[in-house]
Motif scaffolding. Structure first.
Motif, PDB file in Angstrom:
ATOM      1  N   GLY A  93       0.767  -1.229   0.000  1.00  0.00           N
ATOM      2  CA  GLY A  93       0.000   0.000   0.000  1.00  0.00           C
ATOM      3  C   GLY A  93       0.799   1.280   0.000  1.00  0.00           C
ATOM      4  N   ASP A  94       2.089   1.204  -0.309  1.00  0.00           N
ATOM      5  CA  ASP A  94       2.918   2.409  -0.257  1.00  0.00           C
ATOM      6  C   ASP A  94       3.593   2.739  -1.585  1.00  0.00           C
ATOM      7  N   ARG A  95       3.107   2.200  -2.688  1.00  0.00           N
ATOM      8  CA  ARG A  95       3.703   2.462  -4.002  1.00  0.00           C
ATOM      9  C   ARG A  95       2.686   3.037  -4.990  1.00  0.00           C
ATOM     10  N   ASN A  96       1.537   3.459  -4.494  1.00  0.00           N
ATOM     11  CA  ASN A  96       0.470   4.004  -5.343  1.00  0.00           C
ATOM     12  C   ASN A  96       0.133   3.058  -6.491  1.00  0.00           C
ATOM     13  N   SER A  97       0.069   1.804  -6.183  1.00  0.00           N
ATOM     14  CA  SER A  97      -0.171   0.762  -7.179  1.00  0.00           C
ATOM     15  C   SER A  97      -1.327  -0.113  -6.734  1.00  0.00           C
ATOM     16  N   PRO A  98      -2.163  -0.563  -7.645  1.00  0.00           N
ATOM     17  CA  PRO A  98      -2.112  -0.376  -9.092  1.00  0.00           C
ATOM     18  C   PRO A  98      -2.790   0.922  -9.505  1.00  0.00           C
ATOM     19  N   ALA A  99      -2.612   1.277 -10.782  1.00  0.00           N
ATOM     20  CA  ALA A  99      -3.340   2.384 -11.393  1.00  0.00           C
ATOM     21  C   ALA A  99      -4.242   1.797 -12.465  1.00  0.00           C
ATOM     22  N   VAL A 100      -5.236   2.557 -12.882  1.00  0.00           N
ATOM     23  CA  VAL A 100      -6.148   2.083 -13.923  1.00  0.00           C
ATOM     24  C   VAL A 100      -6.244   3.122 -15.022  1.00  0.00           C
ATOM     25  N   LEU A 101      -5.994   2.710 -16.266  1.00  0.00           N
ATOM     26  CA  LEU A 101      -6.142   3.577 -17.430  1.00  0.00           C
ATOM     27  C   LEU A 101      -7.368   3.081 -18.189  1.00  0.00           C
ATOM     28  N   LYS A 102      -8.428   3.860 -18.136  1.00  0.00           N
ATOM     29  CA  LYS A 102      -9.716   3.419 -18.676  1.00  0.00           C
ATOM     30  C   LYS A 102      -9.784   3.687 -20.164  1.00  0.00           C
ATOM     31  N   LEU A 103      -9.621   2.619 -20.977  1.00  0.00           N
ATOM     32  CA  LEU A 103      -9.692   2.715 -22.431  1.00  0.00           C
ATOM     33  C   LEU A 103     -10.895   1.970 -23.001  1.00  0.00           C
ATOM     34  N   GLY A 104     -11.504   1.139 -22.201  1.00  0.00           N
ATOM     35  CA  GLY A 104     -12.669   0.388 -22.644  1.00  0.00           C
ATOM     36  C   GLY A 104     -13.870   1.280 -22.854  1.00  0.00           C
ATOM     37  N   LYS A 105     -14.919   0.724 -23.464  1.00  0.00           N
ATOM     38  CA  LYS A 105     -16.107   1.494 -23.838  1.00  0.00           C
ATOM     39  C   LYS A 105     -17.251   1.366 -22.829  1.00  0.00           C
ATOM     40  N   LYS A 106     -16.957   0.724 -21.698  1.00  0.00           N
ATOM     41  CA  LYS A 106     -17.988   0.595 -20.677  1.00  0.00           C
ATOM     42  C   LYS A 106     -17.526   1.269 -19.387  1.00  0.00           C
ATOM     43  N   PRO A 107     -18.447   1.709 -18.564  1.00  0.00           N
ATOM     44  CA  PRO A 107     -18.058   2.366 -17.323  1.00  0.00           C
ATOM     45  C   PRO A 107     -17.312   1.444 -16.376  1.00  0.00           C
ATOM     46  N   GLU A 108     -17.724   0.162 -16.329  1.00  0.00           N
ATOM     47  CA  GLU A 108     -17.019  -0.803 -15.492  1.00  0.00           C
ATOM     48  C   GLU A 108     -15.780  -1.306 -16.218  1.00  0.00           C
ATOM     49  N   LEU A 109     -14.919  -2.019 -15.509  1.00  0.00           N
ATOM     50  CA  LEU A 109     -13.727  -2.592 -16.136  1.00  0.00           C
ATOM     51  C   LEU A 109     -14.138  -3.491 -17.289  1.00  0.00           C
ATOM     52  N   CYS A 110     -13.480  -3.323 -18.448  1.00  0.00           N
ATOM     53  CA  CYS A 110     -13.847  -4.086 -19.637  1.00  0.00           C
ATOM     54  C   CYS A 110     -12.654  -4.189 -20.582  1.00  0.00           C
ATOM     55  N   LEU A 111     -12.861  -4.895 -21.695  1.00  0.00           N
ATOM     56  CA  LEU A 111     -11.813  -5.135 -22.683  1.00  0.00           C
ATOM     57  C   LEU A 111     -11.068  -3.859 -23.049  1.00  0.00           C
ATOM     58  N   GLY A 112      -9.738  -3.901 -22.920  1.00  0.00           N
ATOM     59  CA  GLY A 112      -8.913  -2.769 -23.304  1.00  0.00           C
ATOM     60  C   GLY A 112      -8.407  -1.924 -22.163  1.00  0.00           C
ATOM     61  N   ASP A 113      -9.011  -2.027 -21.004  1.00  0.00           N
ATOM     62  CA  ASP A 113      -8.535  -1.258 -19.857  1.00  0.00           C
ATOM     63  C   ASP A 113      -7.136  -1.717 -19.451  1.00  0.00           C
ATOM     64  N   LEU A 114      -6.297  -0.760 -19.091  1.00  0.00           N
ATOM     65  CA  LEU A 114      -4.905  -1.044 -18.741  1.00  0.00           C
ATOM     66  C   LEU A 114      -4.677  -0.870 -17.243  1.00  0.00           C
ATOM     67  N   VAL A 115      -3.891  -1.765 -16.687  1.00  0.00           N
ATOM     68  CA  VAL A 115      -3.575  -1.681 -15.268  1.00  0.00           C
ATOM     69  C   VAL A 115      -2.066  -1.805 -15.069  1.00  0.00           C
ATOM     70  N   PRO A 116      -1.343  -0.681 -15.016  1.00  0.00           N
ATOM     71  CA  PRO A 116       0.081  -0.731 -14.674  1.00  0.00           C
ATOM     72  C   PRO A 116       0.231  -0.939 -13.170  1.00  0.00           C
ATOM     73  N   PHE A 117       1.299  -1.626 -12.767  1.00  0.00           N
ATOM     74  CA  PHE A 117       1.464  -1.938 -11.347  1.00  0.00           C
ATOM     75  C   PHE A 117       2.928  -2.119 -10.980  1.00  0.00           C
ATOM     76  N   THR A 118       3.205  -2.019  -9.717  1.00  0.00           N
ATOM     77  CA  THR A 118       4.519  -2.328  -9.151  1.00  0.00           C
ATOM     78  C   THR A 118       4.338  -2.695  -7.690  1.00  0.00           C
ATOM     79  N   ASN A 119       4.935  -3.788  -7.275  1.00  0.00           N
ATOM     80  CA  ASN A 119       4.831  -4.261  -5.901  1.00  0.00           C
ATOM     81  C   ASN A 119       6.201  -4.684  -5.367  1.00  0.00           C
ATOM     82  N   LYS A 120       6.257  -4.994  -4.096  1.00  0.00           N
ATOM     83  CA  LYS A 120       7.510  -5.399  -3.472  1.00  0.00           C
ATOM     84  C   LYS A 120       7.730  -6.902  -3.616  1.00  0.00           C
TER      85      LYS A 120
END
Length: 253
Positions: A93-120
């Motif tokens: 909880g101290d790396r501001n991860s994950p993030a969500v880049l909403k590219l899909g065509k629906k309000p909820e998570l859907c095909l095309g959405d990107l999730v960059p992440f980094t963890n320990k």
């Protein structure tokens, strides 16, 4: 690691969710040169036919003849010994991860959405901090009947001065997953094989078992006996605090 559903992602990172919104002539000459060399070169039905003088050394052969000189000789194969490497990936909880880049065509998570992440990243025995994970997941399919998602993932595991391992493949948030080891650097240069991903607590605790080929024996400090995976596992306090002796040299942070 990446995420499973809009509700789960929201609980991990609400801030992220809020911000969704060369020359033909030279090629021809090279080809003609190769063709002339090939025509001047005699090949029997059993392969290339060299004089005894040319057999004594390949040092003075033209590139074309050098190619046929090596024809049929066995190649040096990479080491096929399988080595296991266990690591824990923890989102603390101290790396501001994950993030969500909403590219899909629906309000909820859907095909095309990107999730960059980094963890320990910790050793399998949880006694040493070794580095981080860093990568990107692309949402491919939401699977409501299994209360999860299917992602296509590409990411790396960084082990300080030892180098890194890269993996690629599907990541299923609702069951164990195998990804391909696509390569590495440092002591992991030439690595291939696969890694099993086991999700313990979505999406904050994951356990990985690498089945590595193509590399020399792994350092002992990376191969301690792994703590039995469970939702209650925690790194040693010294490792979490990155105290001297509780990290690998120049661990990635």
């Amino acid at each position: 690691m990446a995420t499973s559903s809009a509700m789960s992602l929201g609980s991990v990172s609400m801030t992220a969710l809020d911000k969704l919104s060369h020359n033909n002539h030279s090629h021809r000459n090279s080809f003609l040169g190769f063709s002339r060399s090939f025509q001047n070169f005699k090949i029997s039905s059993n392969g290339p036919d060299f004089s005894s003088q040319s057999r004594s050394t390949s040092k003075y052969l033209s590139p074309t003849r050098a190619f046929f000189w090596n024809w049929g000789k066995p190649e040096n194969s990479r080491p096929s010994k399988v080595q296991e490497l266990n690591v824990y990936e923890l989102n603390e909880g101290d790396r501001n991860s994950p993030a969500v880049l909403k590219l899909g065509k629906k309000p909820e998570l859907c095909l095309g959405d990107l999730v960059p992440f980094t963890n320990k990243l910790y050793t399998g025995d949880l006694k040493k901090r070794v580095g981080i994970t860093a990568g990107l997941c692309v949402l491919i399919q939401h699977v409501p009947e299994k209360k999860g998602d299917r992602f296509e993932a590409t990411y790396s595991f960084y082990f300080g001065d030892y180098g890194h391992l890269s993996v690629q493949g599907q990541y299923l948030t609702y069951e164990d997953t195998f990804l391909a080891v696509t390569g590495g650097s440092g002591i992991f240069e030439g690595a291939y094989g696969q890694v099993k991903l086991r999700q313990l607590v979505y999406p904050t605790k994951l356990f990985y078992t690498f089945y590595l080929k193509g590399i020399a024996d792994l350092p002992l400090e990376l191969t301690g006996t792994a703590v039995t995976p469970s939702k209650d596992v925690k790194p040693a306090p010294e490792a979490k605090a990155t105290e001297p002796g509780a990290t690998i040299k120049n661990f990635t942070n």
